[in-house]
Write an enzyme that holds these catalytic residues in place. Sequence first.
Site, mmCIF file in Angstrom:
data_model
loop_
_atom_site.group_PDB
_atom_site.id
_atom_site.type_symbol
_atom_site.label_atom_id
_atom_site.label_comp_id
_atom_site.label_asym_id
_atom_site.label_seq_id
_atom_site.Cartn_x
_atom_site.Cartn_y
_atom_site.Cartn_z
ATOM 1 C CG HIS A 273 -1.774 1.202 1.374
ATOM 2 N ND1 HIS A 273 -3.098 1.216 1.009
ATOM 3 C CD2 HIS A 273 -1.508 2.455 1.843
ATOM 4 C CE1 HIS A 273 -3.612 2.417 1.234
ATOM 5 N NE2 HIS A 273 -2.658 3.191 1.752
ATOM 6 C CD GLU A 274 1.654 3.702 3.655
ATOM 7 O OE1 GLU A 274 1.959 4.768 3.083
ATOM 8 O OE2 GLU A 274 0.573 3.543 4.263
ATOM 9 C CG HIS B 126 0.298 6.433 -0.420
ATOM 10 N ND1 HIS B 126 -0.732 7.176 -0.960
ATOM 11 C CD2 HIS B 126 -0.228 5.809 0.673
ATOM 12 C CE1 HIS B 126 -1.828 7.008 -0.241
ATOM 13 N NE2 HIS B 126 -1.550 6.181 0.756
ATOM 14 C CG HIS C 98 0.042 9.090 -6.664
ATOM 15 N ND1 HIS C 98 -1.123 9.308 -5.965
ATOM 16 C CD2 HIS C 98 -0.122 9.732 -7.849
ATOM 17 C CE1 HIS C 98 -1.953 10.030 -6.701
ATOM 18 N NE2 HIS C 98 -1.367 10.306 -7.841
#
Length: 725
Positions: free
Chosen positions: A510-511, A514, A517
Amino acid sequence: MRKTLLAVAIGAAVSLGACSDASKPSNTENSSAKAESSQEATAMNPFFEASPLLYQAPDFDAIELKHFKPAFERGMKEHMEEIEAIATNSEEPMFENTIVAMEKSGAILGRVSSVFYNLSSSHSNDQIRELQAELAPKMAAHGDNISLNPDLFARIKTLYEQRDELELNGEEKRLLEETYKDFVRSGALLNEDEKAQIREINEQLSSLTNEFRDGLMSLTQETVVFVDDKEKLAGLSDSRIESLANAAKSRDKEGQYAIVLTNTTRQSILAELENRELRQQVWEASANRGTGNTETDQNPLVKQLVKLRADKAQLLGYNSWGDYVLETNMAGNPDAAKKMLRDLVPAVVSNVEREAAEIQAAIEADGKDFELKPWDWFYYAEKVRAEKYSLDSDEVKKYFEFNRVLEDGVFYAMGELFGITFEERNDIPVYQEDVKVYEVFDVDGSSLGLFYADYFARDSKRGGAWMSSFRTQSELMNQKPVILNNMNITKAPEGEPTFLSFDEVSTMFHEMGHALHGMFSDVTYPSLAGTSVSRDYVEFPSTFQEDWMLNEKVINNFAKHYETGEQIPQELLDKVLAARNFNQGFDTLEYVAAALLDLEYHTVEPGTEIKDVQAFEKEALERNGVLVEAVPPRYRSTYFAHVFAGGYSAGYYAYMWSEVLAADAFKHMNNNGGLTLENGQAFRKEILSQGNSKDPMQQYIDWRGQEPTVEALLERRGLTDPSID
């Protein structure tokens, strides 16, 4: 999330660090002695010049605590001089001399802010917290001095009204529109008396938010559960017990065992502790922290923050803080967010009731006659999981060794999907010995930026997991990204392997979502770069990456026994996959309850006084049909960091909103080839590279061809079981 007004003014600089004319001496005194003094200060303070390291990464070998305050002082002074020069420019307003000039301003303030505020979360101490408290009102005032500057706003307003005649490209026009919108939302159209009120409220909000954050750090120390009898730790592995002993020793409690709580209501250790009395003690310490049962009482701060936010929203012309916040989000208003959550409640509660019945049966099968309580849930849920799937969590963890998960799992999956590689850089200094730095290389071998991996828990770090940056990407400033991932994984004793839970593996993916992104951002203007998007969109690219951990190719590459190196047996893997949706009723309800609690706080009418925080919380949960004793909210009010110390006020619902996008996107990609470089590059081009240069839903449509539907979300969470009416 799109940067706030303060960040429109300094946020570009927060991650730019490029040189500007801001270093010129003041016009009031220009003596040679002062010039010499300035040169000496510049030589002594690393923030006064761009870092000499790759991509201007922070030089932690040179940075000392004493450098922060003078750098903030000089940074704010020089930034304000730049803003005044823009606002009073005698030339007609133009995009270049106004909007672009603002984007380029504040280099020193940007450099020091990016390092200081990252350290305040990742590696804090008393001196940093004291300075943060001192800076909070000053930084709030600095932001207001920019956003409420009438001359500056007049130039922005002139350009905004002429935007269709200025021959701007798409990104330029969006930056102008977003800048104008942010100034208006910050009070630029108010009269002088109202602006004075906004300034006062902003100063109070800044100080109270910082105080709430400090309270969370204090509670980390106050709510440690110490155990003096090793027998009470039955159920824990020898390695886990040794870690607890080391934690106690570091707190001058040698011979005892310290259970340090993470910043959620649930605590992972509850799944292993056999001693029910100790389980209750741990759960109550977790669930009741900050309510006045220890020295730090967060209740007054919750009341004040809710009231001030409502007052500010009213002053700006909104019915509630939620209406103000969500105006710029995909949801649009609190009613839409509440509806999305409430629509899930019947199916979720039905799942919870079924799960609770199974757990109660497990309690009785264990020869116990007590009624299920929240401190029993995880311990007996593991027994149910083991019985239903013949799954031994401890055995699974042996295939989730930290380094393999990171290098052969996360890095490998991102390589398969995007063609990138990670190369460790031992020559770049770090702020704490456990932190590692990697240079990230693109599919063509060119360097993309730097990635800092800070995964292990420590007392100096706040709870949770998050992505941040030391520098964001910008073509305008010829700047590449320097990105940071944080988690709070318990590190094994020296010389022993660190094993991860299933959830921790998922969080690492998940991180990284980020991080990419930010890493893949390909825009001109820093205010629109990377994760500078709405809260209910920013979690989409990260949640999307979670499911790749269970891709057959990926999990077979990293899930190998820590001793033998043998691949996880297919039978065990099948059980892991089958158990994926186990306990999803609990997981979803605790999240939905917290998200609805957030929205209830931030839709109170201005002037409403919350007399009792715990009573308000109970009534809010009951009103929304999510008051279930055995499944408390993931965060209760007094330690709801996202809402009262972070940027998610009225926006915690965003995780579920984003998951709708993520589930739909993952299903679509799997239906069209799955884990391939071609798919990854298309996703990167239309989603990850865009930042906030284009409307979020338009980004999704450009990639997907249509808006998302909720069906994939229900499948992802296992909420479409035919047994559920």
